[in-house]
Scaffold this motif. Structure first.
Motif, mmCIF file in Angstrom:
data_model
loop_
_atom_site.group_PDB
_atom_site.id
_atom_site.type_symbol
_atom_site.label_atom_id
_atom_site.label_comp_id
_atom_site.label_asym_id
_atom_site.label_seq_id
_atom_site.Cartn_x
_atom_site.Cartn_y
_atom_site.Cartn_z
ATOM 1 N N THR A 1 -5.193 3.877 5.180
ATOM 2 C CA THR A 1 -5.695 2.570 5.603
ATOM 3 C C THR A 1 -5.847 2.456 7.118
ATOM 4 O OG1 THR A 1 -3.484 1.598 5.775
ATOM 5 C CG2 THR A 1 -4.530 1.541 3.613
ATOM 6 N N ASN B 1 0.842 -1.195 0.000
ATOM 7 C CA ASN B 1 0.000 0.000 0.000
ATOM 8 C C ASN B 1 0.876 1.243 0.000
ATOM 9 O OD1 ASN B 1 -2.513 -1.391 0.213
ATOM 10 N ND2 ASN B 1 -2.150 -1.695 2.403
ATOM 11 N N TRP C 1 -10.929 -0.240 1.455
ATOM 12 C CA TRP C 1 -9.548 -0.583 1.082
ATOM 13 C C TRP C 1 -9.103 -1.844 1.837
ATOM 14 C CZ3 TRP C 1 -5.526 3.714 -0.140
ATOM 15 C CH2 TRP C 1 -4.301 3.147 -0.467
ATOM 16 N N ASN C 2 -9.236 -1.809 3.165
ATOM 17 C CA ASN C 2 -8.823 -2.956 3.972
ATOM 18 C C ASN C 2 -9.724 -4.168 3.736
ATOM 19 O OD1 ASN C 2 -6.567 -1.793 5.351
ATOM 20 N ND2 ASN C 2 -8.008 -0.577 6.547
ATOM 21 N N ASP D 1 2.814 -1.530 4.361
ATOM 22 C CA ASP D 1 2.250 -0.188 4.265
ATOM 23 C C ASP D 1 3.382 0.830 4.236
ATOM 24 O OD1 ASP D 1 -0.241 -1.360 4.481
ATOM 25 O OD2 ASP D 1 -0.379 -1.052 6.645
#
Length: 858
Positions: A279, A273, A286-287, A304
């Protein structure tokens, strides 16, 4: 995934030095950093052979850049990779709960992940510090391990990758790197001996079905993978979503296609990401999409990346494992240094923006003009960035710029970004706005100023913003972080290391805006420098060739490399007769001085002060095979061929069985095992085998000349921040020196009676000589000076203060290069090293005096 390790008990409070408050970082970062430092000092115990080879290639070998690729990875990029590999590959910590229990140093309650079904690590790196480079390293690490390691290990690594962006702007920035696998071709990512394993294709959003590849990387923005929510529920300002593109066209065919392609692939999936502060809420779509993907293709890890992994109240994500903060990036010179403009300007007593803010607008324009003048010789175009509150204000200020400064900001030289009066942007206007801000750095882009009601808070990281004028305050309601205020101007115009030039971005604006900048200083524990608007003038030193001094130009022949690392050593290793190697006899009696513990010292990353000393016990080996495997790993690491471990181990076994102890021994004898395990045996064995194999690892190639004479006058202009000397006998306007000794030497060459012309070789000229260091790494040596004497002899000159262990190897390489250049070019080339002590004692007036002194030293 490999079986999870048992969680070790946390150290007692007395054993720990709590530096969390000092570093102001995420709760797990200090303890993880300490553990990774110890792991590195212990030579990466438990790392796979593939990963070890990659680390050696990435971080211990010099590279020459291809086109716009890079030549090296920075220390903080290495540390980020070390941290990821340490936690995933060595410690095998696959849950955020385990991560926090193991490493968190915080008395405050921490938010645990509600969904904690796969590894999730957050990497915090300052804007402009190269997050994309670390992403590419992660892809290569996982893919090549999946291809090269034995199946019981390889099956846990990913060959399928999904990179997600929060919007179209970020997607398009990432696409420049990953489209057609560009980054994997230009950057030093894949060692030549591993090239045969690389079979990975990169698929961009909107592209159709592709032929099957063993490895696949999918790049898209998150909205492609789910239905768009109602804009009213997004929590983004209307104007921001317009340009950032969080509402791409919803094409269900695209959505289904990407998910289906991933679902059809076997093995784990790695998800990356970008700008992952989006997030933070686990209930976001998204998650949810990532969890859906995990149900079909188990995630090897979710990574991330963001400069601002913060919840709305400011706390860092507790699953953050690495932190390279803005403060450190500024100190290290990897991003621009923000400088606050101090001005005694009052808000105008008028409701009209152009009159209300005229003082700051004028100051910003005048500062921009200073940059334009100073950067003109460097062929760089500065950009003025003005932030406002409302679309009406942006219209008024944009019109004021065009009318007041028609030559500088008239017509399409000013770009206004906002919605129309109905709050909408037509598709045509949206595409034009995106293209304008995306390509603003290019030479043919006319834009000199951008006026916006948006923060453009991520993705838009162009290089040429030099002046930021803030005419709006920011509140938590706007959902904008202080780092994002300055972040748009942080990316550097010039490559790091060129001239060691400290780039800056000047920030000025209303008191309310500067209060927001003050919040950033508090958050990052840094105090920005200041300048007095209208009083402290800008000065950038530019070094460049001068046409009027062409008589002092010097040409350097371009010679092909003479060293090449072999792809395989297995057959040559097998053919070695170990009994023919001269060797002393190791003692068989027990050694009471065998290493029994490993000592680790921890240092503060910023102050370099020692924080702690720890001792870790080392257990004795139980079998000869343990010792042989360990030594084989050490040898493979030293000669840079971890893939040859299987061939090296039998060689070491034969060494101990037939040679090491002066007679044939039984390797099952406990006394022999103990003798093999001593510090002396380790040193002698590893050193003997390494020296034997180093002769076989590099292949010498007959050099050839590819260009008779590359002229110094072809060097592009570059900025400089260190000592300079205005020399007469050089093609450059200034001799750009790294220190005072080099400046004194430049003065000497300029006045030397036997020197016709000279130059301090700039890094921008990119002249280097390859050599191998003591560890058999291929390195590149960049000489200090070049000169031609009155007899027409060309000189490569190295000035030396203190000498390190690499100087001898550089001397040999430079001497060999000069011999090859002389033979191939028809011109005479010589090398000379000038120690500072000799120069200071001799007070020479001619180069020949230094040559005589050097001969006497030899």
């Amino acid at each position: 995934m490999p079986a999870k390790r048992k969680t070790k008990p946390a150290p007692s409070q007395q054993e720990l030095i709590d530096i969390t408050e000092k570093l102001k970082t995420a709760p797990c970062v200090p303890a993880i950093r300490e553990a990774v430092n110890a792991w590195r000092a212990g030579k990466y115990k438990g790392m796979t052979d593939t990963t070890r080879r990659l680390f050696d290639f990435w971080f211990k070998t010099d590279h020459k850049p291809k086109q716009s690729g890079i030549s090296k990875y920075y220390d903080f990029q290495r540390e980020a990779m070390e941290t990821i590999v340490y936690l995933w590959e060595y410690e095998k910590i696959y849950r955020a709960k385990d991560l926090i229990e193991r490493y968190a140093r915080s008395s405050e309650p921490l938010r645990l992940l509600q969904y904690d079904d796969f590894p999730r690590y957050c990497v915090k790196m300052a804007t402009g510090s190269g997050k994309t480079k670390v992403m590419s390293l992660c892809v290569v690490w996982q893919y090549l391990n999946a291809k090269r390691e034995a199946n019981e290990i390889a099956k846990y690594y990913a060959k399928t990758f999904l990179i997600l962006a929060p919007n179209v702007i970020v997607f398009e920035r990432l696409k420049k790197d990953f489209d057609s696998g560009r980054i994997f071709k230009l950057d030093p990512l894949i060692p030549k001996d591993m090239g045969i394993f690389w079979d990975l294709d990169c698929v961009m959003r909107g592209e159709g079905q592709r032929p099957y590849y063993d490895g696949m990387l999918f790049l898209t923005n998150i909205q492609q993978l789910h239905e768009r929510p109602d804009r009213k529920n997004q929590g983004e300002p209307e104007q921001m979503t317009g340009v950032l593109g969080s509402r791409p066209p919803a094409q269900k065919l695209e959505m289904a296609d990407f998910k289906q392609q991933i679902a059809l692939r076997s093995g784990p999936l790695l998800v990356i990401n970008d700008e992952a502060h989006h997030t933070h809420d686990e209930d976001l779509k998204w998650n949810e999409v990532i969890r859906e993907l995990h149900d079909k293709n188990p995630l090897s890890v979710q990574l991330d990346f963001t400069a601002t992994p913060r919840f709305q109240k400011g706390a860092l994500f507790p699953w953050t494992i690495y932190d390279y903060p803005l403060k450190q990036a500024i100190i290290d010179g990897y991003v621009k240094k923000p400088i606050k403009g101090i001005a005694d300007i009052e808000i105008g007593k008028s409701p009209r923006p152009r009159k209300k803010y005229v003082g700051w607008l004028t100051a910003g324009v005048e500062r921009w003009k200073e940059y334009r003048k100073q950067l003109s010789d460097l062929k760089k175009k500065p950009v003025l960035f003005i932030m406002l509150n409302k679309t009406e204000e942006a219209d008024d200020i944009g019109d004021w710029l065009r009318v007041t400064y028609p030559e500088d900001f008239g017509g399409d030289k000013t770009q206004i970004i906002h919605t129309d009066r109905k709050g909408e942007i037509s598709k045509k206007e949206l595409d034009e706005a995106r293209k304008a801000v995306r390509d603003v750095d290019s030479d043919d882009n006319p834009i000199n100023a951008i006026v916006s009601v948006l923060m453009l808070r991520e993705g838009w990281d162009v290089r040429n913003v030099t002046v930021v004028v803030g005419l709006r305050p920011y509140t938590s309601k706007a959902n904008i972080l202080p780092e994002q205020t300055i972040g748009r101007g942080l990316r550097k115009m010039f490559p790091t290391g060129i001239g060691n030039y400290v780039e800056r971005v000047d920030v000025l604006g209303t008191p309310a805006f500067l209060e927001f900048v003050d919040d950033l200083e508090k958050l990052e524990d840094i105090e920005f420098e200041t300048f007095r608007v209208g009083k402290d003038k800008l000065k950038i030193i530019t070094v460049m060739p001068v046409a009027e001094k062409s008589e002092f130009d010097i040409g350097v022949p371009v010679i092909s490399p003479t060293l090449l690392r072999k792809k395989s050593l297995a057959q040559e290793i097998v053919s070695i007769d170990i009994k023919s190697i001269p060797s002393g006899s190791l003692p068989l009696e027990a050694d009471e001085n065998a290493i029994k513990e490993f000592i680790y010292e921890g240092f503060d990353i910023i102050s370099k002060a020692k924080l702690l000393t720890r001792k870790y016990p080392i257990q004795e080996a139980q079998t000869a095979q343990e010792v042989i495997s360990y030594y084989a790993g050490c040898v493979a690491d030293r000669i840079k061929f971890p893939s040859q471990f299987a061939a090296i181990a039998p060689l070491i076994r034969d060494y101990f069985e037939f040679l090491a102890f002066g007679r044939t021994v039984d390797l099952t004898d406990p006394l022999v095992v103990k003798a093999m395990s001593t510090k002396l045996s380790e040193y002698v064995c590893v050193d003997t085998i390494v020296k034997l194999l180093q002769k076989l690892t590099l292949e010498k190639i007959e050099p050839s000349i590819s260009q008779p004479s590359r002229m110094l006058s072809s060097t592009p202009p570059f900025p400089w921040d260190r000592p300079v000397y205005e020399a007469a006998k050089t093609v450059f306007n200034l001799a750009a020196c790294d220190n005072d000794f080099e400046k004194r030497f430049a003065v000497f060459l300029d006045n030397a009676k036997d020197i016709k012309s000279f130059a301090k070789l700039p890094e921008a000229f990119a002249f280097s000589i390859e050599y191998t260091d003591s560890a058999n790494n291929i390195r590149f040596y960049y000489p200090d000076f070049i000169a031609i004497d009155v007899d027409g002899v060309n000189w490569i000159i190295e000035t030396k203060g203190q000498e390190d262990d690499r100087v001898r190897y550089k001397d040999i390489a430079a001497t060999n290069w000069c011999e090859n250049a002389t033979n191939l070019s028809g011109s005479s080339w010589k090398y000379i090293k000038v120690p500072q002590k000799v120069f200071d004692e001799l007070h020479p007036s001619k180069l020949s005096e230094l040559e005589t002194a050097q001969q006497n030293l030899i």
